[in-house]
Scaffold this active site. Structure first.
Site, PDB file in Angstrom:
ATOM      1  N   ARG A 103     -74.681 -70.920 -15.991  1.00 25.10           N
ATOM      2  CA  ARG A 103     -74.790 -70.676 -14.545  1.00 25.10           C
ATOM      3  C   ARG A 103     -74.628 -72.028 -13.865  1.00 25.10           C
ATOM      4  O   ARG A 103     -75.451 -72.930 -14.084  1.00 25.10           O
ATOM      5  CB  ARG A 103     -76.137 -70.039 -14.209  1.00 25.10           C
ATOM      6  N   HIS A 130     -69.403 -63.824  -9.909  1.00 26.01           N
ATOM      7  CA  HIS A 130     -70.547 -63.441 -10.745  1.00 26.01           C
ATOM      8  C   HIS A 130     -70.090 -62.263 -11.609  1.00 26.01           C
ATOM      9  O   HIS A 130     -70.491 -61.111 -11.392  1.00 26.01           O
ATOM     10  CB  HIS A 130     -71.720 -63.060  -9.841  1.00 26.01           C
ATOM     11  N   GLN A 133     -72.510 -59.708 -13.303  1.00 21.93           N
ATOM     12  CA  GLN A 133     -73.054 -58.804 -12.297  1.00 21.93           C
ATOM     13  C   GLN A 133     -72.036 -57.702 -11.995  1.00 21.93           C
ATOM     14  O   GLN A 133     -72.389 -56.514 -11.930  1.00 21.93           O
ATOM     15  CB  GLN A 133     -73.376 -59.595 -11.017  1.00 21.93           C
ATOM     16  N   ASP A 225     -76.083 -58.272  -0.430  1.00 28.92           N
ATOM     17  CA  ASP A 225     -76.626 -59.427  -1.157  1.00 28.92           C
ATOM     18  C   ASP A 225     -77.218 -60.372  -0.107  1.00 28.92           C
ATOM     19  O   ASP A 225     -76.999 -60.205   1.097  1.00 28.92           O
ATOM     20  CB  ASP A 225     -75.496 -60.100  -1.970  1.00 28.92           C
ATOM     21  N   CYS A 265     -77.579 -56.992  -5.904  1.00 29.24           N
ATOM     22  CA  CYS A 265     -77.663 -57.690  -7.194  1.00 29.24           C
ATOM     23  C   CYS A 265     -79.058 -58.249  -7.443  1.00 29.24           C
ATOM     24  O   CYS A 265     -79.402 -58.533  -8.591  1.00 29.24           O
ATOM     25  CB  CYS A 265     -76.631 -58.812  -7.226  1.00 29.24           C
ATOM     26  N   ARG A 293     -77.779 -54.922 -16.321  1.00 25.89           N
ATOM     27  CA  ARG A 293     -77.308 -56.259 -16.724  1.00 25.89           C
ATOM     28  C   ARG A 293     -77.441 -56.394 -18.244  1.00 25.89           C
ATOM     29  O   ARG A 293     -76.560 -56.920 -18.920  1.00 25.89           O
ATOM     30  CB  ARG A 293     -78.137 -57.353 -16.025  1.00 25.89           C
TER      31      ARG A 293
HETATM   32  N1   CP Z   1     -78.572 -60.936  -9.953  1.00 24.88           N
HETATM   33  C1   CP Z   1     -78.868 -62.079 -10.618  1.00 24.88           C
HETATM   34  O1   CP Z   1     -77.987 -62.736 -11.175  1.00 24.88           O
HETATM   35  O2   CP Z   1     -80.176 -62.425 -10.621  1.00 24.88           O
HETATM   36  P1   CP Z   1     -80.807 -63.810 -11.139  1.00 24.88           P
HETATM   37  O3   CP Z   1     -80.347 -64.876 -10.168  1.00 24.88           O
HETATM   38  O4   CP Z   1     -82.277 -63.621 -11.128  1.00 24.88           O
HETATM   39  O5   CP Z   1     -80.262 -64.102 -12.515  1.00 24.88           O
HETATM   40  N1  NVA Z   2     -75.091 -64.681  -3.988  1.00 25.53           N
HETATM   41  C1  NVA Z   2     -76.325 -64.989  -4.666  1.00 25.53           C
HETATM   42  C2  NVA Z   2     -76.448 -64.179  -5.903  1.00 25.53           C
HETATM   43  C3  NVA Z   2     -77.716 -64.390  -6.694  1.00 25.53           C
HETATM   44  C4  NVA Z   2     -77.751 -63.595  -7.961  1.00 25.53           C
HETATM   45  C5  NVA Z   2     -76.376 -66.477  -4.989  1.00 25.53           C
HETATM   46  O1  NVA Z   2     -75.363 -67.031  -5.423  1.00 25.53           O
HETATM   47  O2  NVA Z   2     -77.428 -67.077  -4.779  1.00 25.53           O
END
Ligand code: CP
Ligand code: NVA
Length: 307
Positions: A103, A130, A133, A225, A265, A293
């Site tokens: 990530r 993502h 997701q 989101d 998400c 997930r």
């Molecule tokens: N939706 C998602 O990726 O959640 P987290 O940021 O908690 O991993």
């Molecule tokens: N758009 C959000 C998604 C989190 C899972 C972010 O990038 O923070």
């Protein structure tokens, strides 16, 4: 099938359906008494530059359920691109583990990890997309409506990373994708052009709107989101005022199809992009979606490790 899961747009509709079919199979097997230990002896390194609940826990559990193991590396630990170059991190890790999940802030960093690694790399969210997701979202929609072809999927809010992956999986699998965003926060041209090129084959429509009420008309899926993604915290006050009319509330949901599902998400900012009434209401699939997930990622991992 490409062995680095960096973007859904790198895969054909057949590849994606194959992964979804495997996710369905592994989910059924898990609930029928547990998965077979097909990944015994395999370890995933999980590199995080940002916080996470779902991604961290679901990947860790996915590896354990399949007989493997996972190693969590926190933002402060390896200093990706700071303490050491991304290329060197990739080369070193490739000798220790069988698969890497990362990530990152900058999408190029996960692209570079994949480029220099000799083991598969999975994107656990970047500033661009993502994809894990997106796969869990497709699995959730498929469970509710059978398949994605011909469905109307509407995203309300920021043209962000989650919206990009959702648009790509929809356009590849033939679901019409509509987004309503405030001016200045639309999806970028490059991912939209990519989606349009997929739609030419799948027959999906891509619509970019600015009015949430117009966007949810006939929607089977309403998706939202956060207004402020990780890394954009300094903009949160400005965004809160600009996105105020982009809330998924009962009034907005009442304008969609009667059988519409509401997706997010997570993490949710209740009272901002979604109200409690909707998040906890009859249309919400927020928690089955989060649980998917686990199942979608098992399929991604198995496909990436398949020889
Ligand atoms: N939706 C998602 O990726 O959640 P987290 O940021 O908690 O991993
Ligand atoms: N758009 C959000 C998604 C989190 C899972 C972010 O990038 O923070």
């Amino acid at each position: 099938m490409k062995k680095d899961f960096v973007a859904i747009s790198d895969y054909s509709p057949t590849d994606i359906q194959e992964m979804l079919d495997l996710a369905v199979k592994l989910k059924a097997e898990y609930f029928a008494g547990g998965n077979k230990p097909i990944l015994a002896g395999q370890v995933m390194a999980m590199i995080f530059q940002k916080p996470s609940l779902r991604t961290r826990v679901s990947f860790d559990m996915a590896m354990r359920h399949l007989g493997g193991d996972a190693l969590y590396l926190s933002p402060s630990e390896i200093g990706l691109g700071q303490r050491e170059s991304i290329a060197d991190v990739s080369r070193v890790m490739s000798g220790y583990v069988q698969i890497i999940m990362a990530r990152v802030f900058d999408h190029q960093h996960v692209v570079d990890l994949a480029r220099y690694s000799s083991v598969p790399v999975i994107n656990g969210l970047s500033d661009y997309n993502h994809p894990c997701q997106g796969m869990a979202d497709a699995l959730t929609i498929q469970e509710k409506f059978g398949n994605l072809k011909g469905l109307n999927v509407t995203f309300i809010g920021d043209g962000n990373n989650v919206a990009v992956s959702l648009m790509h999986v929809c356009s590849l699998l033939g679901a019409n994708f509509t987004i309503a965003s405030p001016s200045g926060y639309e999806l970028k041209t490059a991912p939209v052009d990519l989606a349009k090129s997929f739609s030419e084959k799948s027959g999906a429509r891509i619509s970019l709107l600015s009015n949430p009420a117009d966007a949810v008309k006939d929607a089977h899926v309403i998706y939202t989101d956060t207004w402020t993604s990780m890394g954009q915290e300094a903009e949160s006050k400005t965004r809160e005022s600009l996105f105020a009319n982009f809330q998924v509330n009962e009034k907005l949901v009442s304008l969609a199809r009667k059988d519409a599902i509401v997706m997010h998400c997570l993490p949710a900012h209740r009272g901002q992009e979604i109200t409690d009434e909707v998040a906890d209401g009859p249309h919400s699939v927020l928690f089955p979606q989060a649980h998917n997930r686990l199942h979608a990622q098992k399929a991604i991992i198995v496909k990436m490790l398949e020889k």
